[in-house]
Design a protein around this motif. Structure first.
Motif: not given
Ligand code: NA7
Length: 537
Positions: A210-238
């Motif tokens: 059965t063919p599946g519906f395959v959505i592209p992941a667009r996986n990529r490295d995380l940048s340092a800025e992105e990581i910092t930004a998420v960590k700044r508001s991790y509790t709210e994100r959760r």
């Protein structure tokens, strides 16, 4: 580690993501708790499914635990979507850092568990009775996708080459370079494996039913800025993840598909296709409830397949038809359709040309053509939800087996407890959002509820908690009714959500499709009313 056999509060079965989370939180609340794990390492799904390309389809920041702020501040994820090794490394780190391994027994299988009416404890046999423990509570953290589907391929035992299965890919697989490989199965596992090995192997044959519906992941490295930004508001994100029906904040669109014109619709699909990942499914509010809306988005996907795949005939065979996007688990993968443009990759449409039989050296198809093979890789799926329970002889009141209680499907109350099986609880499995949501959030929700319940029981001298049969049948009806409000159970195509991928298995829509928020309301409605729906004594 030794436990006095009669003072164990909780036995957690399984030390995968859910077992580790529960063990950690119960231990921190002062319960005596033991986790047993059949594998020789912790990690469950993420220990066993070590096939090339294995990766989570929930983003790294969200597929992790929020219990300890230092942990989430210090741990650094490398990519948008975490790979198997990285998740396993994370889980191992949690076990080490929070000193959990002294409470875990590896290479230990629960083979039988019997509820003892006189003591209100479970008698649990480990490794065929080599050891026995008597916990007050038994929590089955056995995973929704941990029991593989039996191999049902004609003549496979005749085949003398290598056979690998995605669910327990070997630690030291043979070098696939230059080999002739057949992958059978194009669900999430196959769709990740195929692009990962195509550049390495000599010839790759993809056996697709059965063919599946395959959505592209667009996986990529995380940048340092992105990581910092998420960590700044991790509790709210959760917190925000917990307040979202899918357990993760996605760019949900409140607009319905046909409220906008064709051009705007395409623009929205296109933007989400380019962004990658499961937020493609929430391009419009009605994708999972209105068949016309669903048809519109799948038309877009079929056009994409035509655009990407060079050979129109191959593209035609890759296009899913006859079922709705989302009714079977949507697949997120990298370069899946692109892989079929490689000269060493051949699509074998098993609906048109089924496997006639495996031979000692390869496979013969219905049209009498033969393919010589070095390796057969099976990505043929799981006996989902109930499969992990069926290898354990679980007996509740009056010796009634769980297999008997579940003969028509995994009935339960709130996805947490089964009537007739006091003091047994389920983690993130049938009857709860589990696989339809971010598993990490679903696990957190269950950990919170179970910890609070056990504390309540401890504080109030409750020795026995049992789901009422009426409450159970009402919840079972709710799970079914809610599923029927969506497009999930509408299709003929087999789906592990419903048990229809396994021959002879009772068919019912097993997870709760109403989302984490509705589910949380149901949990709180019970616990807020002194555990309504349970009989406590
Ligand atoms: P899935 O999604 O159940 O996929 C199994 C695949 O194997 C699917 O394409 C099946 O085709 C195929 N299959 C199964 N048996 C056969 C036989 N006998 N012949 C040919 N093809 C067969 O399992 P996955 O491991 O990929 O994914 C499971 C979940 O794990 C995933 O959704 C994520 O949540 C993680 P069929 O559809 O039955 O025609």
């Amino acid at each position: 580690m030794s436990h006095n056999r009669h003072d164990l509060d909780v036995l957690v079965v399984g030390a995968g993501m859910s077992g580790i989370a529960l063990l950690w939180n119960l231990r921190d609340r002062g319960f005596s708790v033991l986790a047993v794990e059949q594998c020789d390492q912790v990690g469950g799904t993420w220990y066993r499914n070590r096939y090339p390309g294995a990766r989570c389809d929930v983003e790294s920041f969200d597929y992790s635990f929020g219990y300890d702020d230092e942990l989430q501040q210090e741990w650094v994820w490398s990519m948008r979507y975490p790979g198997q090794r990285e998740i396993l490394g994370y889980l191992q780190h949690v076990v080490e850092r929070f000193d959990l391994s002294q409470h875990i027994r590896l290479s230990t299988r629960v083979t039988a568990a019997r509820f003892d009416d006189a003591t209100n404890r479970w008698t649990v046999e480990l490794n065929e009775g080599k050891d026995v423990v008597h916990p007050r509570f038994l929590v089955m953290a056995v995973g929704a996708l941990s029991a593989p589907k039996d191999i049902d391929l004609p003549g496979i035992t005749e085949y003398t080459g290598t056979v690998y299965r995605t669910f327990d890919w070997p630690h030291d697989p043979e070098d696939l370079a230059g080999k002739r490989v057949l992958v059978v199965g194009t669900g999430s596992s196959g769709a990740q494996l195929i692009p990962a090995i195509a550049p390495i192997v000599g010839e790759l044959y993809v056996g697709q039913r059965t063919p599946g519906f395959v959505i592209p992941a667009r996986n990529r490295d995380l940048s340092a800025e992105e990581i910092t930004a998420v960590k700044r508001s991790y509790t709210e994100r959760r917190k925000a993840n917990r307040a979202n029906p899918s357990g993760v904040v996605r760019a949900d669109n409140a607009t319905a598909t046909f409220e906008v014109d064709e051009q705007e619709r395409r623009r929205e699909y296109e933007a989400r296709w380019e962004a990658g990942g499961l937020s493609f499914l929430t391009a419009f509010s009605d994708v999972m409830v209105d068949p016309h809306a669903n048809a519109a988005i799948t038309d877009f996907m079929r056009d994409k397949i035509d655009e990407i795949v060079d050979d129109p005939d191959v593209a035609r065979h890759l296009k899913p038809t006859g079922y709705h996007l989302g009714a079977r688990r949507p697949i997120v993968a990298t370069d899946y359709y692109e892989t079929f443009n490689r000269p060493n990759v051949t699509l074998v449409d098993l609906r048109v040309n089924p496997i006639s039989t495996f031979t000692p050296h390869g496979v013969r198809l219905a049209d009498e053509s033969e393919i010589d093979l070095d390796v057969v890789a099976l990505a043929t799926g799981f006996d989902a939800f109930t499969g992990s329970f069926s290898t354990v002889d679980i007996r509740g009141i009056d010796g009634r087996t769980l297999a008997e209680a579940w003969q028509h499907g995994p009935v339960n109350y709130l996805g947490l407890a089964v009537s007739g099986f006091p003091n047994m609880f389920l983690m993130a499995n049938a009857g709860s959002p589990s696989v339809l949501s971010n598993m990490a959030t679903a696990i957190e929700q269950h950990v919170d509820w179970i910890c609070a319940a056990f504390e309540h029981f401890r504080d109030n001298g409750v020795q026995r908690a049992e789901a009422d049969p009426d409450a159970q049948s009402q919840w079972t009806t709710t799970v079914d009714t809610v599923a029927r409000m969506t497009l999930f159970p509408t299709d003929g195509a087999s789906s592990w959500y419903q048990g229809t991928n396994i021959e002879g298995k009772a068919s019912s829509f097993m997870p709760f499709a109403g989302g984490l928020v509705e589910y949380e309301n149901a949990l709180l409605a019970s616990s807020g009313e002194d555990y309504a729906g349970f009989t406590l004594s």
